[in-house]
Design an enzyme around this catalytic site. Structure first.
Site, PDB file in Angstrom:
ATOM      1  N   ASP A   9       7.568  -3.014   0.116  1.00 36.15           N
ATOM      2  CA  ASP A   9       6.558  -2.878   1.168  1.00 36.15           C
ATOM      3  C   ASP A   9       5.922  -1.482   1.151  1.00 36.15           C
ATOM      4  O   ASP A   9       6.291  -0.620   0.350  1.00 36.15           O
ATOM      5  CB  ASP A   9       7.178  -3.185   2.528  1.00 36.15           C
ATOM      6  N   HIS A  10       4.979  -1.286   2.055  1.00 32.95           N
ATOM      7  CA  HIS A  10       4.157  -0.077   2.019  1.00 32.95           C
ATOM      8  C   HIS A  10       4.997   1.192   2.150  1.00 32.95           C
ATOM      9  O   HIS A  10       5.971   1.259   2.894  1.00 32.95           O
ATOM     10  CB  HIS A  10       3.070  -0.117   3.100  1.00 32.95           C
ATOM     11  N   ASP A  11       4.619   2.179   1.348  1.00 32.89           N
ATOM     12  CA  ASP A  11       5.206   3.514   1.379  1.00 32.89           C
ATOM     13  C   ASP A  11       6.678   3.566   0.977  1.00 32.89           C
ATOM     14  O   ASP A  11       7.348   4.585   1.182  1.00 32.89           O
ATOM     15  CB  ASP A  11       5.020   4.170   2.757  1.00 32.89           C
ATOM     16  N   ALA A  13       0.829  -1.205   0.000  1.00 33.75           N
ATOM     17  CA  ALA A  13       0.000   0.000   0.000  1.00 33.75           C
ATOM     18  C   ALA A  13       0.861   1.252   0.000  1.00 33.75           C
ATOM     19  O   ALA A  13       1.817   1.373   0.769  1.00 33.75           O
ATOM     20  CB  ALA A  13      -0.913  -0.005   1.224  1.00 33.75           C
TER      21      ALA A  13
END
Length: 212
Positions: free
Chosen positions: A139-141, A122
């Site tokens: 991974d996220h961000d 995400a």
């Protein structure tokens, strides 16, 4: 994708891209490659039409065909992408394997190669012309600049930033929040726990700078 695709490069990445496009139901018109010995031959039943500078085929791109640049040689990739963008006014298309997981909030640029079982979390942000090999995780961000390469099975953890043309080897782990500079290289299997300056090469667990 409505138009067929011309793939620049007949190597392993080109053949992998062919499989991705065909598995997504896209038609591949042919390959372009600068090895003249390959011209007028077939690779996986797809013809090698000519060189990457053949104007007869280049003029089709943006009108009747899309383009994908399938090389892991960064200088060559940048050169071909520049021609497509500046002269043809076309951004290369993405090649995304159907088994890849891409979060709805992920941001994806153009000309990226995303192989089998890649995960984009995400809010991750992938710029243009990146190569993400099988089974890697962003991974996220996390944020990847243009022309970044991430090896098979590598983990780019949350909030990591990879600068333009950075390279992360297979199986490497970049710990949360680390920044990897432009043109930096991370050796296969390394665990990176601290920032890496632009142009540096690091290797090991924990990763340390390798003198050139």
């Amino acid at each position: 994708m409505e138009n067929p695709v011309i793939i620049f490069g007949t190597g392993g990445l080109g053949r992998a891209a062919l499989e991705i496009f065909e598995s997504n139901g896209n038609v591949v018109y042919g390959f372009l490659d600068d090895d003249k010995k390959l011209h007028n031959t077939d690779i996986d039943n797809i013809p090698v039409l000519g060189s990457t500078t053949d104007q007869g085929f280049l003029k089709l791109i943006g009108q009747k065909c899309e383009a994908f640049v399938a090389t892991d040689d960064s200088k060559e990739k940048q050169s071909i992408a520049k021609v497509l963008i500046e002269k043809r006014k076309v951004m290369p298309t993405n090649a995304i394997h159907p088994s890849a997981y891409i979060a709805k909030s992920a941001v994806l640029g153009h000309g990226n190669f995303i192989n089998a079982n890649v995960t984009l979390g995400a809010g991750s942000d992938i710029s243009n012309h990146c190569i993400l090999h099988s089974g890697c995780t962003v991974d996220h961000d996390a944020k990847l600049g243009d022309f970044v390469q991430v090896g098979a099975g590598a983990t780019v953890s949350a909030h990591v930033e990879l600068g333009e043309n950075a390279f992360v080897g297979a199986g490497a782990v970049i710990i949360t929040g680390v920044k990897i500079g432009k043109n930096a290289r991370v050796g296969a299997g390394s665990v990176v726990i601290a920032d890496v300056a632009k142009g540096e090469t690091v290797f090991g667990n924990p990763a340390v700078k390798i003198e050139q």
